[in-house]
Design a protein around this motif. Structure first.
Motif, PDB file in Angstrom:
ATOM      1  N   ASP A  49       0.840  -1.201   0.000  1.00 22.30           N
ATOM      2  CA  ASP A  49       0.000   0.000   0.000  1.00 22.30           C
ATOM      3  C   ASP A  49       0.870   1.245   0.000  1.00 22.30           C
ATOM      4  OD1 ASP A  49      -2.251  -1.552   0.203  1.00 22.30           O
ATOM      5  OD2 ASP A  49      -3.036  -0.550   1.972  1.00 22.30           O
TER       6      ASP A  49
ATOM      7  N   THR B 120       3.981   1.731  -0.605  1.00 18.55           N
ATOM      8  CA  THR B 120       4.895   1.927  -1.719  1.00 18.55           C
ATOM      9  C   THR B 120       4.164   2.355  -2.977  1.00 18.55           C
ATOM     10  OG1 THR B 120       6.280   0.203  -0.805  1.00 18.55           O
ATOM     11  CG2 THR B 120       6.739   0.907  -3.049  1.00 18.55           C
ATOM     12  N   PHE B 121       3.084   1.642  -3.313  1.00 19.56           N
ATOM     13  CA  PHE B 121       2.356   2.030  -4.518  1.00 19.56           C
ATOM     14  C   PHE B 121       1.775   3.435  -4.351  1.00 19.56           C
ATOM     15  CE2 PHE B 121       1.891  -2.653  -5.626  1.00 19.56           C
ATOM     16  CZ  PHE B 121       2.728  -2.571  -6.716  1.00 19.56           C
ATOM     17  N   ALA B 122       1.326   3.764  -3.150  1.00 17.35           N
ATOM     18  CA  ALA B 122       0.813   5.114  -2.912  1.00 17.35           C
ATOM     19  C   ALA B 122       1.929   6.138  -3.127  1.00 17.35           C
ATOM     20  CB  ALA B 122       0.244   5.230  -1.500  1.00 17.35           C
TER      21      ALA B 122
ATOM     22  N   SER C  73       2.502   6.752  -6.684  1.00 13.04           N
ATOM     23  CA  SER C  73       1.355   7.216  -7.473  1.00 13.04           C
ATOM     24  C   SER C  73       1.367   8.726  -7.678  1.00 13.04           C
ATOM     25  CB  SER C  73       0.049   6.802  -6.800  1.00 13.04           C
ATOM     26  OG  SER C  73      -0.209   7.618  -5.683  1.00 13.04           O
TER      27      SER C  73
ATOM     28  N   GLU D 184       7.404  -5.115  -5.003  1.00 11.63           N
ATOM     29  CA  GLU D 184       6.486  -4.536  -5.977  1.00 11.63           C
ATOM     30  C   GLU D 184       6.727  -5.163  -7.345  1.00 11.63           C
ATOM     31  OE1 GLU D 184       8.335  -2.896  -3.808  1.00 11.63           O
ATOM     32  OE2 GLU D 184       6.653  -2.502  -2.445  1.00 11.63           O
TER      33      GLU D 184
ATOM     34  N   SER E 100      -2.603   0.934  -5.172  1.00 12.19           N
ATOM     35  CA  SER E 100      -2.230   1.279  -3.800  1.00 12.19           C
ATOM     36  C   SER E 100      -3.316   0.911  -2.797  1.00 12.19           C
ATOM     37  CB  SER E 100      -1.910   2.770  -3.699  1.00 12.19           C
ATOM     38  OG  SER E 100      -3.109   3.517  -3.718  1.00 12.19           O
TER      39      SER E 100
END
Lengths: 111, 111
Positions: free
Chosen positions: A9, A11-13, A16, A82, B16
């Motif tokens: 969560d 990391t992808f956030a 983004s 990821e 995310s």
DNA sequence: TTTACAGTGAACCAAATGGTTCACTGTAAA
DNA sequence: TTTACAGTGAACCATTTGGTTCACTGTAAA
């Protein structure tokens, strides 16, 4: 493992946001202070500090303050998780499309 | 290319959220209706519909409504761009750590 | 010892996010 | 032709996000 989900969560956030990806690109080139980054991305010191904190929280960046300047550099995480997640899903995707291809081939042969 | 940045934004943002990643996993296994997904993730139909829309917007999922049920399946995008972005940065990371390794080696030899 | 500069934290703000309920449409089944 | 069901859209809500300003701390330079 819950832990792991939360990290994905985070990391992808972190990834983004276009500014934060830019910061990572910059840091891939050379280390930089908060001031450097704030100037390059035309933003307040405070604003940039927040972005750096997000990246630091995600383990993507580490910082060290010596004197009055805080130097930011790429962190020890190499996005293995990821990359693995994405790779796994690329395989799922591919499997499904391959199956589709096979089905189409099968139908073709039947005609 | 600006277009591309926006798409990376959308995709990483879509990834995310733990629920949305879960939906992708589910759809990797088999297609599903909004109702199926809503049940599995204990959420309102409306809530799940929003998640699906986000995934659809990012091109990760496609849907088709026949009769009164909307079927969701994995979309044509295979995360190539995202994998490429991550891979590129893994290389940046690696390059920097390799340089560090070399420096350490050099210092060791000097002693 | 002033003075200028780098960063920080608190407070604030507008917009986006993740979720809900409720009223509604359209379709399938009885 | 009712009735039940799948989805949808609008409205609402709390929280988070991405940004600001302003007042402050600590350090370096003159």
């Amino acid at each position: 493992m819950v832990h792991c989900k939360a990290r994905l969560d985070a990391t992808f956030a972190a990834l983004s946001d276009v500014t934060r990806r830019g910061v990572l690109e910059q840091l891939g080139d050379s280390d930089a202070s908060i001031t450097d980054l704030a100037q390059r991305f035309r933003m307040t010191l405070t604003g940039m500090k927040k972005h750096v904190s997000v990246l630091e929280q995600a383990g993507l960046v580490i910082t060290e303050k010596v004197g009055r300047v805080r130097t930011c550099k790429l962190g020890p995480r190499r996005l293995e998780e990821e990359a693995a997640w994405i790779e796994r899903h690329r395989q799922l995707w591919s499997a499904r499309f391959d199956a589709l291809d096979e089905l189409i081939e099968h139908l073709k042969r039947k005609e």
